[in-house]
Enzyme design. Structure first.
Site, PDB file in Angstrom:
ATOM      1  N   LYS A 102      21.732   8.746  -4.945  1.00 53.56           N
ATOM      2  CA  LYS A 102      23.036   8.098  -4.750  1.00 53.56           C
ATOM      3  C   LYS A 102      24.154   9.139  -4.803  1.00 53.56           C
ATOM      4  O   LYS A 102      25.109   9.086  -4.037  1.00 53.56           O
ATOM      5  CB  LYS A 102      23.266   7.045  -5.833  1.00 53.56           C
ATOM      6  CG  LYS A 102      22.516   5.749  -5.556  1.00 53.56           C
ATOM      7  CD  LYS A 102      22.899   4.707  -6.572  1.00 53.56           C
ATOM      8  CE  LYS A 102      22.313   3.363  -6.213  1.00 53.56           C
ATOM      9  NZ  LYS A 102      22.354   2.432  -7.349  1.00 53.56           N
ATOM     10  N   ARG A 105      12.001   4.690  -2.912  1.00 56.62           N
ATOM     11  CA  ARG A 105      11.949   4.760  -1.446  1.00 56.62           C
ATOM     12  C   ARG A 105      13.367   4.929  -0.903  1.00 56.62           C
ATOM     13  O   ARG A 105      14.252   4.131  -1.216  1.00 56.62           O
ATOM     14  CB  ARG A 105      11.331   3.464  -0.923  1.00 56.62           C
ATOM     15  CG  ARG A 105      10.956   3.514   0.526  1.00 56.62           C
ATOM     16  CD  ARG A 105      10.105   2.330   0.888  1.00 56.62           C
ATOM     17  NE  ARG A 105       8.745   2.439   0.378  1.00 56.62           N
ATOM     18  CZ  ARG A 105       7.924   1.392   0.221  1.00 56.62           C
ATOM     19  NH1 ARG A 105       8.333   0.175   0.507  1.00 56.62           N
ATOM     20  NH2 ARG A 105       6.697   1.580  -0.228  1.00 56.62           N
ATOM     21  N   SER A 161      -3.648   5.356  10.480  1.00 55.73           N
ATOM     22  CA  SER A 161      -3.087   4.008  10.687  1.00 55.73           C
ATOM     23  C   SER A 161      -1.808   4.051  11.517  1.00 55.73           C
ATOM     24  O   SER A 161      -1.397   3.055  12.100  1.00 55.73           O
ATOM     25  CB  SER A 161      -2.749   3.383   9.325  1.00 55.73           C
ATOM     26  OG  SER A 161      -1.797   4.178   8.646  1.00 55.73           O
ATOM     27  N   GLU A 181       6.960   9.182  -7.477  1.00 57.08           N
ATOM     28  CA  GLU A 181       6.685   9.415  -6.051  1.00 57.08           C
ATOM     29  C   GLU A 181       7.908   8.978  -5.250  1.00 57.08           C
ATOM     30  O   GLU A 181       8.351   7.835  -5.362  1.00 57.08           O
ATOM     31  CB  GLU A 181       5.468   8.609  -5.582  1.00 57.08           C
ATOM     32  CG  GLU A 181       5.161   8.877  -4.103  1.00 57.08           C
ATOM     33  CD  GLU A 181       4.049   7.998  -3.553  1.00 57.08           C
ATOM     34  OE1 GLU A 181       2.925   8.504  -3.405  1.00 57.08           O
ATOM     35  OE2 GLU A 181       4.309   6.809  -3.271  1.00 57.08           O
ATOM     36  N   HIS A 194       1.916  -3.310   6.032  1.00 57.66           N
ATOM     37  CA  HIS A 194       1.449  -3.590   4.678  1.00 57.66           C
ATOM     38  C   HIS A 194       1.146  -5.084   4.528  1.00 57.66           C
ATOM     39  O   HIS A 194       0.103  -5.475   4.012  1.00 57.66           O
ATOM     40  CB  HIS A 194       2.531  -3.153   3.688  1.00 57.66           C
ATOM     41  CG  HIS A 194       2.068  -3.115   2.269  1.00 57.66           C
ATOM     42  ND1 HIS A 194       2.261  -4.164   1.416  1.00 57.66           N
ATOM     43  CD2 HIS A 194       1.413  -2.159   1.565  1.00 57.66           C
ATOM     44  CE1 HIS A 194       1.743  -3.848   0.227  1.00 57.66           C
ATOM     45  NE2 HIS A 194       1.227  -2.644   0.302  1.00 57.66           N
ATOM     46  N   ASP A 209       1.988   7.651  -8.685  1.00 51.75           N
ATOM     47  CA  ASP A 209       2.990   6.804  -8.014  1.00 51.75           C
ATOM     48  C   ASP A 209       3.271   5.542  -8.816  1.00 51.75           C
ATOM     49  O   ASP A 209       3.565   4.502  -8.232  1.00 51.75           O
ATOM     50  CB  ASP A 209       2.537   6.460  -6.587  1.00 51.75           C
ATOM     51  CG  ASP A 209       1.244   5.660  -6.559  1.00 51.75           C
ATOM     52  OD1 ASP A 209       0.534   5.642  -7.581  1.00 51.75           O
ATOM     53  OD2 ASP A 209       0.952   5.036  -5.521  1.00 51.75           O
TER      54      ASP A 209
HETATM   55  P1  0O2 Z   1       1.916   0.371  -3.181  1.00 54.01           P
HETATM   56  O1  0O2 Z   1       1.948  -1.110  -3.060  1.00 54.01           O
HETATM   57  O2  0O2 Z   1       3.041   1.013  -2.405  1.00 54.01           O
HETATM   58  O3  0O2 Z   1       1.840   0.868  -4.572  1.00 54.01           O
HETATM   59  P2  0O2 Z   1      -2.394   9.711  -4.505  1.00 54.01           P
HETATM   60  O4  0O2 Z   1      -1.233   8.789  -4.909  1.00 54.01           O
HETATM   61  O5  0O2 Z   1      -1.921  10.970  -3.881  1.00 54.01           O
HETATM   62  O6  0O2 Z   1      -3.326   9.935  -5.624  1.00 54.01           O
HETATM   63  P3  0O2 Z   1      -2.925   7.794  -2.436  1.00 54.01           P
HETATM   64  O7  0O2 Z   1      -2.620   6.546  -3.182  1.00 54.01           O
HETATM   65  O8  0O2 Z   1      -4.057   7.714  -1.454  1.00 54.01           O
HETATM   66  O9  0O2 Z   1      -3.272   8.952  -3.434  1.00 54.01           O
HETATM   67  O10 0O2 Z   1      -1.603   8.303  -1.791  1.00 54.01           O
HETATM   68  P4  0O2 Z   1      -0.993   8.206  -0.326  1.00 54.01           P
HETATM   69  O11 0O2 Z   1      -1.942   7.616   0.640  1.00 54.01           O
HETATM   70  O12 0O2 Z   1      -0.428   9.541  -0.011  1.00 54.01           O
HETATM   71  O13 0O2 Z   1       0.241   7.240  -0.476  1.00 54.01           O
HETATM   72  C1  0O2 Z   1       0.274   6.113  -1.259  1.00 54.01           C
HETATM   73  C2  0O2 Z   1       1.393   5.163  -0.848  1.00 54.01           C
HETATM   74  O14 0O2 Z   1       1.905   5.464   0.472  1.00 54.01           O
HETATM   75  C3  0O2 Z   1       0.856   3.765  -0.729  1.00 54.01           C
HETATM   76  O15 0O2 Z   1       0.888   3.170  -1.978  1.00 54.01           O
HETATM   77  C4  0O2 Z   1       1.827   3.124   0.259  1.00 54.01           C
HETATM   78  O16 0O2 Z   1       3.043   2.792  -0.369  1.00 54.01           O
HETATM   79  C5  0O2 Z   1       2.072   4.274   1.226  1.00 54.01           C
HETATM   80  N1  0O2 Z   1       1.076   4.289   2.301  1.00 54.01           N
HETATM   81  C6  0O2 Z   1       0.127   5.229   2.511  1.00 54.01           C
HETATM   82  N2  0O2 Z   1      -0.598   4.955   3.602  1.00 54.01           N
HETATM   83  C7  0O2 Z   1      -0.095   3.816   4.124  1.00 54.01           C
HETATM   84  C8  0O2 Z   1      -0.415   3.034   5.301  1.00 54.01           C
HETATM   85  O17 0O2 Z   1      -1.322   3.327   6.070  1.00 54.01           O
HETATM   86  N3  0O2 Z   1       0.352   1.921   5.512  1.00 54.01           N
HETATM   87  C9  0O2 Z   1       1.373   1.554   4.676  1.00 54.01           C
HETATM   88  N4  0O2 Z   1       2.057   0.450   4.970  1.00 54.01           N
HETATM   89  N5  0O2 Z   1       1.678   2.271   3.567  1.00 54.01           N
HETATM   90  C10 0O2 Z   1       0.971   3.383   3.287  1.00 54.01           C
HETATM   91  P5  0O2 Z   1      -0.200   2.083  -2.395  1.00 54.01           P
HETATM   92  O18 0O2 Z   1      -0.713   2.475  -3.714  1.00 54.01           O
HETATM   93  O19 0O2 Z   1      -1.216   1.902  -1.308  1.00 54.01           O
HETATM   94  O20 0O2 Z   1       0.563   0.747  -2.456  1.00 54.01           O
END
Ligand code: 0O2
Length: 266
Positions: free
Chosen positions: A59, A114, A151, A176, A192, A109
């Site tokens: 901010k 965001r 994806s 994160e 999502h 995370d």
């Molecule tokens: P939520 O509901 O947001 O908590 P790491 O965290 O590095 O140990 P991870 O979890 O595989 O491993 O990390 P990644 O894939 O770098 O990123 C995690 C988050 O990025 C996800 O959190 C989503 O918020 C987002 N994200 C990653 N890939 C995708 C995708 O293909 N589609 C969408 N819509 N979002 C994605 P979470 O934990 O999955 O969910």
């Protein structure tokens, strides 16, 4: 999977979750318990504080850019603390030991911030300004803009450590940060939602995933076009200003010369 198998699986999942929850809230980390709080609540409140710290930093950056350059690189900021369900799923998926230390180290995370921008260029500019701050420690950058996920997911992820100042200690917390454009955010939030839809036949799921990946490409191309338009507008604005100021300088010189010539005449 038939109905009975589904029910058994569900029951098993519920029992595992109960077991995990009970273990987390057990005596294991009693020394972390403050008078009225369960240790997990204490930890979650630390994550909340850390996400507030990071949100404020963005901010402040936005405010500064608004004052200095008359532009607001940030459209909006959202923060979230990972749900207990989501944490438990990750514990299971990654086989994380059931201790707070392991959870804090390996789930990076739990606190999420965001940041939504209009333009790709602003994502990198904000990331640079944020990472240059001396209380931010970068743990990892995942550039899903330059290297999108299969994806189609695009976003810049920064895993950082930020200190929070409690009444008697300074505690580094992991956060994160996901920085993305409005268009990337639209795609990610819709994808999502669709991903969690159940009861879709497998072949249809594949078709939908392929179409979503296609939409992600279109969205990425719109982001690039919008960025090009901004660059064109900025440079033509700059040229216009330069033309005006060179005309003014020309006028100044001509007038100056006339005056000089006039002076010389006398
Ligand atoms: P939520 O509901 O947001 O908590 P790491 O965290 O590095 O140990 P991870 O979890 O595989 O491993 O990390 P990644 O894939 O770098 O990123 C995690 C988050 O990025 C996800 O959190 C989503 O918020 C987002 N994200 C990653 N890939 C995708 C995708 O293909 N589609 C969408 N819509 N979002 C994605 P979470 O934990 O999955 O969910």
């Amino acid at each position: 999977m038939n109905y009975l198998e589904q029910q058994t699986e569900q029951l098993l999942e519920q029992r595992t979750e109960k077991f995990i929850k009970d273990s987390l809230f057990s005596d294991e980390v009693l020394d972390m318990i403050s008078e009225n709080m369960r240790p997990i609540d204490t930890l979650m409140s630390y994550y909340k504080c850390a996400s507030m710290e990071v949100e404020t930093k963005f901010k402040v950056l936005n405010e500064q850019f608004s004052l200095k350059y008359d532009c607001n690189p940030i459209e909006s900021i959202k923060t979230r603390i990972k749900s207990m369900d989501s944490i438990l799923k990750k514990i299971r998926r990654k086989n994380i030991p059931l201790s707070f230390e392991a959870i804090e180290n390996e789930i990076r995370d739990i606190a999420g911030v965001r940041v939504i921008c209009s333009f790709i260029e602003d994502i990198y500019m904000l990331a640079d300004c944020f990472l240059a701050q001396d209380d931010i420690t970068l743990i990892e950058i995942k550039d899903y803009i330059k290297n999108p996920k299969p994806s189609g997911y695009r976003s810049l992820h920064l895993i950082v450590e930020v200190p929070i100042f409690l009444h008697n200690e300074k505690r580094p917390m992991k956060v994160e940060v996901q920085i993305r454009t409005l268009a990337m955010d639209l795609w990610a939030s819709q994808e999502h939602k669709l991903r969690y839809k159940k009861n879709i036949p497998e072949d249809e799921q594949e078709n939908i995933s392929a179409e979503l990946a296609d939409c992600a490409e279109i969205i990425a191309s719109i982001d690039r076009r919008m960025e090009n338009l901004r660059t064109r507008m900025k440079s033509s604005e700059y040229m216009e200003k330069a033309k005006k100021s060179s005309k003014n300088i020309g006028d100044l010189i001509r007038n100056g010369l006339k005056n000089t010539i006039g002076v010389n005449k006398y």
